[in-house]
Scaffold this motif. Sequence first.
Motif, short mmCIF file in Angstrom:
data_model
loop_
_atom_site.label_atom_id
_atom_site.label_comp_id
_atom_site.label_asym_id
_atom_site.label_seq_id
_atom_site.Cartn_x
_atom_site.Cartn_y
_atom_site.Cartn_z
N ASP A 24 0.87 -1.17 0.00
CA ASP A 24 0.00 0.00 0.00
C ASP A 24 0.91 1.22 0.00
O ASP A 24 1.86 1.30 0.80
N THR A 25 0.66 2.15 -0.91
CA THR A 25 1.62 3.23 -1.15
C THR A 25 0.91 4.58 -1.22
O THR A 25 -0.12 4.71 -1.87
N HIS A 26 1.51 5.57 -0.56
CA HIS A 26 1.02 6.95 -0.59
C HIS A 26 1.96 7.77 -1.46
O HIS A 26 3.19 7.70 -1.29
N LEU A 27 1.38 8.56 -2.35
CA LEU A 27 2.14 9.33 -3.33
C LEU A 27 1.72 10.79 -3.34
O LEU A 27 0.59 11.11 -2.96
N LEU A 28 2.62 11.61 -3.83
CA LEU A 28 2.29 12.98 -4.23
C LEU A 28 2.59 13.06 -5.71
O LEU A 28 3.72 12.79 -6.14
N LEU A 29 1.59 13.38 -6.52
CA LEU A 29 1.74 13.44 -7.97
C LEU A 29 1.95 14.87 -8.43
O LEU A 29 1.29 15.80 -7.95
N LEU A 30 2.87 15.03 -9.37
CA LEU A 30 3.16 16.32 -9.98
C LEU A 30 2.95 16.16 -11.48
O LEU A 30 3.64 15.36 -12.13
N ALA A 31 1.99 16.89 -12.02
CA ALA A 31 1.64 16.76 -13.45
C ALA A 31 2.73 17.32 -14.34
O ALA A 31 3.29 18.39 -14.06
N GLN A 32 3.02 16.61 -15.42
CA GLN A 32 4.00 17.06 -16.40
C GLN A 32 3.59 18.42 -16.95
O GLN A 32 4.44 19.28 -17.18
N ALA A 33 2.31 18.63 -17.12
CA ALA A 33 1.82 19.89 -17.67
C ALA A 33 2.16 21.08 -16.79
O ALA A 33 2.24 22.22 -17.27
N ASP A 34 2.41 20.85 -15.50
CA ASP A 34 2.73 21.95 -14.57
C ASP A 34 4.23 22.21 -14.46
O ASP A 34 4.64 23.24 -13.90
N LEU A 35 5.06 21.31 -14.96
CA LEU A 35 6.50 21.45 -14.76
C LEU A 35 7.08 22.74 -15.33
O LEU A 35 7.84 23.44 -14.67
N GLU A 36 6.73 23.09 -16.57
CA GLU A 36 7.28 24.31 -17.18
C GLU A 36 6.85 25.55 -16.41
O GLU A 36 7.63 26.49 -16.23
N THR A 37 5.62 25.56 -15.93
CA THR A 37 5.13 26.68 -15.12
C THR A 37 5.95 26.79 -13.84
O THR A 37 6.38 27.88 -13.44
N ILE A 38 6.18 25.65 -13.19
CA ILE A 38 6.96 25.62 -11.96
C ILE A 38 8.39 26.08 -12.23
O ILE A 38 8.95 26.89 -11.48
N TYR A 39 9.01 25.59 -13.31
CA TYR A 39 10.37 25.99 -13.64
C TYR A 39 10.47 27.50 -13.87
O TYR A 39 11.42 28.15 -13.43
N ALA A 40 9.50 28.06 -14.59
CA ALA A 40 9.53 29.49 -14.89
C ALA A 40 9.32 30.32 -13.63
O ALA A 40 9.96 31.36 -13.44
N GLN A 41 8.45 29.85 -12.76
CA GLN A 41 8.11 30.61 -11.56
C GLN A 41 9.17 30.45 -10.47
O GLN A 41 9.45 31.39 -9.73
N PHE A 42 9.78 29.26 -10.39
CA PHE A 42 10.73 28.96 -9.32
C PHE A 42 11.96 28.26 -9.91
O PHE A 42 12.00 27.03 -9.98
N PRO A 43 12.95 29.01 -10.31
CA PRO A 43 14.16 28.39 -10.91
C PRO A 43 14.81 27.34 -10.01
O PRO A 43 15.47 26.43 -10.51
N ILE A 44 14.61 27.42 -8.71
CA ILE A 44 15.22 26.43 -7.81
C ILE A 44 14.71 25.03 -8.11
O ILE A 44 15.43 24.04 -7.98
N PHE A 45 13.46 24.91 -8.58
CA PHE A 45 12.92 23.60 -8.93
C PHE A 45 13.51 23.08 -10.23
O PHE A 45 13.71 21.88 -10.38
N GLU A 46 13.82 23.97 -11.15
CA GLU A 46 14.51 23.53 -12.36
C GLU A 46 15.88 22.96 -11.99
O GLU A 46 16.30 21.92 -12.50
N ARG A 47 16.55 23.63 -11.06
CA ARG A 47 17.85 23.13 -10.59
C ARG A 47 17.68 21.78 -9.89
O ARG A 47 18.44 20.84 -10.14
N TYR A 48 16.67 21.69 -9.01
CA TYR A 48 16.45 20.44 -8.28
C TYR A 48 16.21 19.28 -9.25
O TYR A 48 16.84 18.22 -9.14
N PHE A 49 15.32 19.46 -10.21
CA PHE A 49 15.01 18.37 -11.14
C PHE A 49 16.17 18.08 -12.09
O PHE A 49 16.36 16.94 -12.49
N ARG A 50 16.97 19.08 -12.42
CA ARG A 50 18.19 18.82 -13.20
C ARG A 50 19.14 17.94 -12.40
O ARG A 50 19.67 16.95 -12.92
#
Length: 194
Positions: A105-131
């Motif tokens: 049994d597993t608990h997840l937090l999902l992050l939609a691919q469609a939101d990634l570019e918005t997140i990267y543009a708004q918060f460059p730290i997340f682009e660094r984290y995912f890189r």
Amino acid sequence: MEFLAAHHFLRAHLQARVPLPNADFAIFQRYLRPQILRKRQHLLLAGEPCTHLAFVTQGCLRSYSLNGQGHEHTLQFAPEDWWVSDIYSLLTQQPSTLSIDALEDTHLLLLAQADLETIYAQFPIFERYFRLLMQSRYVALQERVNASLSQTASEKYQHFLRKYPGIAQRVPQHFIASYLGITPESLSRVRRQL
């Protein structure tokens, strides 16, 4: 794991890797969607496009593929504190070649691919984290390929135990054998020798 605790767990994970202001995380967490999978339930089936990254807050998933004879090949285990996805499908929106299912049994937090570019543009730290995340995954993939070509079954299993501490007691041995590219009988021999 309750939703608030899951967010704190992810916050600690991110903060250990990149400096993350509270205000940025407060906005980022609005993009997350909780999901619970029961044991043997699928997050993704081969042939579907992958639309999310999934962060495991409790439980364990595995990603696997099927060969032409219908045999499973486990590519990754994703216990707590791991991200999992079919990156090829996520980035290209082609049908997935992988399936992802819950081993517990597993608990997840999902992050939609469609939101990634918005997140990267708004918060460059997340682009660094995912890189950084993708770089570490690429290094791990290269290590795994090299190990599969040059290591003995015993060496592969010992590396597995270091990479996934505690997983050997949580998942069926035939999945571990599949991950290592050996038969369950070979894995049993290796475990006896160790």
